[in-house]
Design a protein around this motif. Sequence first.
Motif, PDB file in Angstrom:
ATOM      1  N   ALA A   1      -0.493  -4.267  -5.438  1.00  0.00           N
ATOM      2  CA  ALA A   1      -0.489  -5.093  -6.656  1.00  0.00           C
ATOM      3  C   ALA A   1       0.939  -5.391  -7.126  1.00  0.00           C
ATOM      4  O   ALA A   1       1.129  -6.053  -8.142  1.00  0.00           O
ATOM      5  N   GLY A   2       1.932  -4.858  -6.423  1.00  0.00           N
ATOM      6  CA  GLY A   2       3.328  -5.131  -6.773  1.00  0.00           C
ATOM      7  C   GLY A   2       3.825  -4.327  -7.967  1.00  0.00           C
ATOM      8  O   GLY A   2       4.851  -4.648  -8.562  1.00  0.00           O
ATOM      9  N   LEU A   3       3.109  -3.240  -8.322  1.00  0.00           N
ATOM     10  CA  LEU A   3       3.539  -2.437  -9.469  1.00  0.00           C
ATOM     11  C   LEU A   3       4.689  -1.518  -9.104  1.00  0.00           C
ATOM     12  O   LEU A   3       5.439  -1.058  -9.955  1.00  0.00           O
ATOM     13  N   ARG A   4       4.797  -1.179  -7.803  1.00  0.00           N
ATOM     14  CA  ARG A   4       5.889  -0.318  -7.327  1.00  0.00           C
ATOM     15  C   ARG A   4       6.009  -0.497  -5.819  1.00  0.00           C
ATOM     16  O   ARG A   4       5.138  -1.102  -5.178  1.00  0.00           O
ATOM     17  N   GLU A   5       7.123   0.045  -5.282  1.00  0.00           N
ATOM     18  CA  GLU A   5       7.349  -0.099  -3.837  1.00  0.00           C
ATOM     19  C   GLU A   5       6.595   0.977  -3.068  1.00  0.00           C
ATOM     20  O   GLU A   5       6.297   2.044  -3.618  1.00  0.00           O
ATOM     21  N   ILE A   6       6.373   0.735  -1.790  1.00  0.00           N
ATOM     22  CA  ILE A   6       5.824   1.779  -0.920  1.00  0.00           C
ATOM     23  C   ILE A   6       6.896   2.865  -0.802  1.00  0.00           C
ATOM     24  O   ILE A   6       8.076   2.542  -0.609  1.00  0.00           O
TER      25      ILE A   6
END
Length: 435
Positions: A173-178
Amino acid sequence: MIKEKFDAIVVGAGMSGNAAAYTMASHGLKVLQLERGEYPGSKNVQGAILYANMLEKIIPDFRDDAPLERHLVEQRLWVMDDTSHTGLHYRSDDFNEAKPNRYTIIRAQFDKWFSRKVREAGATVLCETTVTELVRDAKDKVVGVRTDRAGGEIFADVVILAEGVCGLLGTRAGLREIPKPRSVALAVKEMHFLPEEVIEQRFGLKAGEGCVVEAVGTISRNMAGLGFLYTNKESISLGIGCLVSDFAAMMESPYVVLDALKNHPSIRPLIAGSEVKEYAAHLIPEGGYRAIPQLFGDGWVVVGDAAQLNNAVHREGSNLAMTSGRIAAEAIMQVKTRKRPMTKQNLVLYKTMLEKSFVIKDLKKYKDMPALLHTNSQNFFTTYPQLMSKAAQNFVRVDGIPKIDKEKATTAAVIKARSRLGLVSDLVRLAFAWR
Ligand SMILES: Cc1cc2nc3c(=O)[nH]c(=O)nc-3n(C[C@H](O)[C@H](O)[C@H](O)COP(=O)(O)OP(=O)(O)OC[C@H]3O[C@@H](n4cnc5c(N)ncnc54)[C@H](O)[C@@H]3O)c2cc1C
């Protein structure tokens, strides 16, 4: 699928998700918890030490019926080379207190118990349900989730992401990076079954008492890593975790490293004659303070391992997970009581409250440790343990060689292994990171 709207949806039924769901449900919020596993705990791996204080803050009388294995009375820290260990052991009868501070647990059983408490508190818990996507409104606020079950969307005022270290939902969802390979460890673990009395005899324990061994050194084969051995009632959890980036760089396989640990002369006798019934692997967040992502947004908060809230220096994770879950729930309840919307502006309260807790304070204190240990792993995990063993052996072996010559030999080995400046600089950096 489900027509009603919830106050909160919790994604994941691990330590952080259960803490959040229990706290909200027991205060009357309408909570839906979704877990992809067949049952809560089926996907979860831990050593495992449970830190009682953090659970007590959520379920004060948990000792009455929680599946606890042994309360810990002894902690051993071993620095190992290939044939030896140099140990620091701390054992105290103070830990035989009425309400012990730490217990060993088996997560598959413990998570089932915790989930039962969540249901009893009034939450709806659905297993075998994977959340595939977050649902957003026209203003991009998270307003619910989509799952792999037929029937569409489920709506809530707020979604708590308690989905564990990989956190695929939040990263997609683009809330944080892997998480980066250099900030997560891959741990492998086996359960060695032995009769209760054999475990007690081998570790010098009375009934119900437990012992922990944590080990660093050449066992991690030049990688940044930690071995662990925890005594349960009728089993020993034995495992080792090393940085994913190190596994890749050194082309090592986790099971080869674990096999070597099992065959180390200091470990082999402790598990001799055992029957291995389980094998598990899992990631551990290791990046510390600097790896913590954005913790809240419009309609969502993230807790536990998904927020990288793990204190690798002190080997604590589940307590940070439970505490962040509880604090997120308390922040959400405060926003709700004030009749405010679950917007980014209001959910900042979760971060503010978390910063005041031990979770962020501890991680901040050791913010430089992960990078230091990870970038100097050959020194910290191989060279210095070898030197420590050499010095210890020089100290205890009586062979007619004058002590002064032995001290010179030890000093020469230190200088050969590492320049004086390098050693001093490592020690200074270590002291600064620890201060
Ligand atoms: C080998 C090992 C040893 C450890 N030892 C210790 C220890 O001794 N003491 C300690 O305190 N900590 C220890 N930890 C760390 C501890 O296990 C974690 O910090 C803790 O489990 C984090 O809890 P969590 O709820 O954030 O995540 P998890 O416990 O990983 O739970 C996440 C849950 O979310 C579910 N999920 C994920 N994605 C979805 C989705 N899309 N939809 C639905 N459900 C989803 C998963 O199935 C899982 O049940 C250890 C970890 C490992 C790997």
